[in-house]
Design a protein around this motif. Sequence first.
Motif, mmCIF file in Angstrom:
data_model
loop_
_atom_site.group_PDB
_atom_site.id
_atom_site.type_symbol
_atom_site.label_atom_id
_atom_site.label_comp_id
_atom_site.label_asym_id
_atom_site.label_seq_id
_atom_site.Cartn_x
_atom_site.Cartn_y
_atom_site.Cartn_z
ATOM 1 N N ARG A 53 52.011 28.148 47.239
ATOM 2 C CA ARG A 53 52.063 28.960 46.028
ATOM 3 C C ARG A 53 53.073 30.099 46.150
ATOM 4 O O ARG A 53 53.350 30.772 45.160
ATOM 5 N N GLU A 54 53.567 30.350 47.345
ATOM 6 C CA GLU A 54 54.510 31.445 47.543
ATOM 7 C C GLU A 54 55.941 30.973 47.307
ATOM 8 O O GLU A 54 56.214 29.772 47.125
ATOM 9 N N VAL B 42 42.131 37.055 43.758
ATOM 10 C CA VAL B 42 43.510 36.689 44.062
ATOM 11 C C VAL B 42 43.758 35.343 43.384
ATOM 12 O O VAL B 42 42.846 34.533 43.212
ATOM 13 N N TRP B 43 44.962 35.113 42.995
ATOM 14 C CA TRP B 43 45.289 33.923 42.218
ATOM 15 C C TRP B 43 44.885 32.642 42.945
ATOM 16 O O TRP B 43 44.451 31.671 42.318
ATOM 17 N N ALA B 44 45.023 32.628 44.274
ATOM 18 C CA ALA B 44 44.758 31.398 45.023
ATOM 19 C C ALA B 44 43.284 31.032 45.092
ATOM 20 O O ALA B 44 42.943 29.909 45.473
ATOM 21 N N GLY C 297 41.291 30.403 42.732
ATOM 22 C CA GLY C 297 40.845 29.637 41.577
ATOM 23 C C GLY C 297 41.008 30.342 40.255
ATOM 24 O O GLY C 297 40.672 29.756 39.207
ATOM 25 N N TYR C 298 41.528 31.558 40.243
ATOM 26 C CA TYR C 298 41.676 32.294 38.990
ATOM 27 C C TYR C 298 42.756 31.655 38.099
ATOM 28 O O TYR C 298 42.624 31.647 36.874
ATOM 29 N N LYS C 299 43.794 31.151 38.724
ATOM 30 C CA LYS C 299 44.841 30.503 37.932
ATOM 31 C C LYS C 299 44.292 29.259 37.233
ATOM 32 O O LYS C 299 44.523 29.033 36.033
ATOM 33 N N GLU C 300 43.573 28.425 37.967
ATOM 34 C CA GLU C 300 42.986 27.224 37.373
ATOM 35 C C GLU C 300 41.972 27.586 36.289
ATOM 36 O O GLU C 300 41.909 26.915 35.233
ATOM 37 N N LEU C 301 41.209 28.626 36.509
ATOM 38 C CA LEU C 301 40.193 29.023 35.530
ATOM 39 C C LEU C 301 40.837 29.491 34.230
ATOM 40 O O LEU C 301 40.407 29.080 33.122
ATOM 41 N N ILE C 302 41.838 30.340 34.301
ATOM 42 C CA ILE C 302 42.506 30.842 33.094
ATOM 43 C C ILE C 302 43.205 29.702 32.364
ATOM 44 O O ILE C 302 43.178 29.622 31.124
ATOM 45 N N ASP C 303 43.811 28.781 33.115
ATOM 46 C CA ASP C 303 44.475 27.642 32.475
ATOM 47 C C ASP C 303 43.477 26.770 31.708
ATOM 48 O O ASP C 303 43.753 26.322 30.573
ATOM 49 N N LEU C 304 42.322 26.513 32.271
ATOM 50 C CA LEU C 304 41.320 25.676 31.608
ATOM 51 C C LEU C 304 40.774 26.362 30.350
ATOM 52 O O LEU C 304 40.635 25.736 29.282
ATOM 53 N N GLU D 78 43.614 41.989 45.395
ATOM 54 C CA GLU D 78 44.958 42.505 45.189
ATOM 55 C C GLU D 78 45.538 42.114 43.835
ATOM 56 O O GLU D 78 46.414 42.808 43.305
ATOM 57 N N ASP D 79 45.072 41.013 43.250
ATOM 58 C CA ASP D 79 45.625 40.535 41.970
ATOM 59 C C ASP D 79 44.736 40.891 40.791
ATOM 60 O O ASP D 79 44.822 40.253 39.721
ATOM 61 N N SER D 80 43.897 41.877 40.963
ATOM 62 C CA SER D 80 42.946 42.211 39.886
ATOM 63 C C SER D 80 43.665 42.579 38.585
ATOM 64 O O SER D 80 43.315 42.079 37.498
ATOM 65 N N GLN D 81 44.635 43.432 38.660
ATOM 66 C CA GLN D 81 45.317 43.879 37.435
ATOM 67 C C GLN D 81 46.061 42.730 36.761
ATOM 68 O O GLN D 81 46.008 42.577 35.528
#
Length: 798
Positions: free
Chosen positions: A477-478, A557-559, A561-568, A588-591
Amino acid sequence: MPNPNPELLLEMINLGMDTRPSTAVTAEKAFSFISKGWREVRDSAGADLQLMRARANSLKNVADRELENFLNSAYAFSVPTRSPMETSIAELEFVKRIQPKLSEFRRAYSSPDFSRKVLEKWSPRPSIRIDLSAIRKAIVWEMDEAGGIMEFGRDRPRRRRKEKRTEEEQEWEPIRLLKARFKEFEQKSQSNYIFRNFKSKDFVEKLKLGLKALSKDYQESKEVPPLDPSEILAQLAKETGSFFYQLGIKQDVCDKIVETLCSKQKYQLLSHSSVGEDLALLNHHNIIDDLDFRIASLIQSTGYHSDGGFSTSSVKDEKVDNKRHVAIVTTASLPWMTGTAVNPLFRAAYLAKSAKQKVTLVVPWLCKADQELVYPSSLTFSSPEEQEAYIRSWLEERVGFKADFKISFYPGKFSKERRSIIPAGDTSQFITSREADIAILEEPEHLNWYHHGKRWTDKFNHVIGVVHTNYLEYIKREKYGAIQAILVKHINNLVARAYCHKVLRLSAATQDLPRSVICNVHGVNPKFLKVGEKIAAETESGKQAFSKGAYFLGKMVWAKGYKELIDLLAKHKNELEGFNLDVYGNGEDSQNVQSTAKKLQLNMNFLRGRDHADDSLHGYKLFINPSVSDVLCTATAEALAMGKFVVCADHPSNDFFAAFPNCFTYKTSEEFVARVKEALSKDPQPLTPEQRFNLSWEAATQRFLKYSELDRVLSASKEGPRENGKANEAIKIKKSIPMPSLSEVIDGGLAFAHYCLTGNEFLRLSTGAIPGTRDYDKQHSVDLRLLPPTVQNPIYGW
């Protein structure tokens, strides 16, 4: 040859002394003096002999009188008394039998021959013989004017070198023998002679050493002698043992070299008071540990003092027994609520619960600046003891029993880029040689990325690695993640092969590592199972157990599962109209996560992270976890244990949970919507006893012992002597060192290559290491009470 006539000898001497009258006069005086002395000795000996004879006669007379009285009394006793009641028949018969013997003894004793034989036996035997040759030698030698010695021969005197005579040779032979006897008696009366007779008894010698140590002055005990060349060479050979091992030289050869060098110098352990032979009686079983103690004493004499050592456990060291030692080394610690902090803690508690082996949990210690970055709610600790108390309190509250294991800390630094803790220095040195038996490396690849120290498989008998994290998924992901993933993949294979005997992968989501098997060896907190039992009881009684809808919990942090959750949720906003999701987490990715969800106008309510066992989370019916980066999500297992529905991706990381009826998996986003609606439309099924046990740490510990082969290793140490005696015979047979296989040679070469690479600071920094993590820094030495970095390698450093 007959002795010459004294008068003739004297005449010959006078004839030979005509040219030197002074010498002749001196010889005559000497002979007169010796003759007079000999007459006095003879007269004294005669008087002493007469006195001894008189005393012997007196003793004989006394003995005669006493024997006469005894016989008279015996005769009187033999006469029957007038009163028959006072005399026994047995006594009369005894006297009759002994009376002839007494009469015979009296006749023999009174005879003149007996007295003569006794006196001849005990009186001195004078042997008065005059050796004129000895007298001649004594009187014919005189010192001349030049210091020489004149020897009178047939023709004329001859000079020869003066011969010195010892004091013993000048003394009379009886006197010399008497003095020798007195000296021998004096030596036998001394305590040292007595102790030498018991030298084979260690107790006596150790008692002597203890008394000597008590008599030494305290100030004198602080004087520690410097290292001698043999000790310096021994330390050099010890520290380069791993280097020589990679070249094909076995570790026992290096140990033999160290033992040989140390045997040349009998160094002391506590002070300079111990000396050579006495020190050898201390019976140390490990000369390498003695050398370490010697160097530590020398460093401490410079003013540095260590109170706590490497371990800060409140569990005191007990007497060494036959139990095996298990060291669990992990990459995180509470209060950081991450899987590598929680799961190893439970593993240590349940392994120690059986009391079959001793357990030590080794966790990283962060300086206060790093603690503020990692630990939630600005929670920090000023000392390792304070953090240990927090860890034990948190654990006992959840498991319900007091776990008897030690907690040790090693220096660590937090990497913001990697968002993980990197060990500083050689982590293996924080497990003592006495406890270096079995090692469990939680995240072995993470622990050994930059490991520059002793090889784990060299120090420990059995090393097990437990893979927690799918690092390849995170790295992809980096930026330039694909290239980095290839490099990290090969490094993970290298360190796993070089430092582990067995590797356990929690799921197939991780990369395939050498000597690895797939098995879930994690359980859930017993507190979650109790919540599930409570909810099941409320459901059976007809009460409404769940009052809330869906939620998600995880580090923000995005890794995760937050990215997958927002996408769904963004893709199926219309299908899930009216669906609200509560999200708990910090990171760290809260904001960025919150701003993205707000921008897409998603029905997500963000709340601060909290413990999954918090009462506020018990009322939720559905736990959603779309992450595909996890290896085995602990939160998913906890949600199932509490009796909730779980909707998760059809992914290898969720294979273990798919067998539970309350777990709904999906492959596509459309299936995700369908599974969510299905879960919200009905109630979960209560867990069966078998399902609850499979989620417990008792079952996880059983699986761990089986798949890691630790049960075989532990059972091997318990085999006792058999009836046929073959086991005892096998113990006596010394095991031969087998030739290393090709696989072992390759593993050793990989370990050596990794050791060289991690020893170069430039290569470390180029691969993403934190600067200065090859060794711990000054702050770590202060916090953990370690040797200062400048003296941690007292001989050399490289």
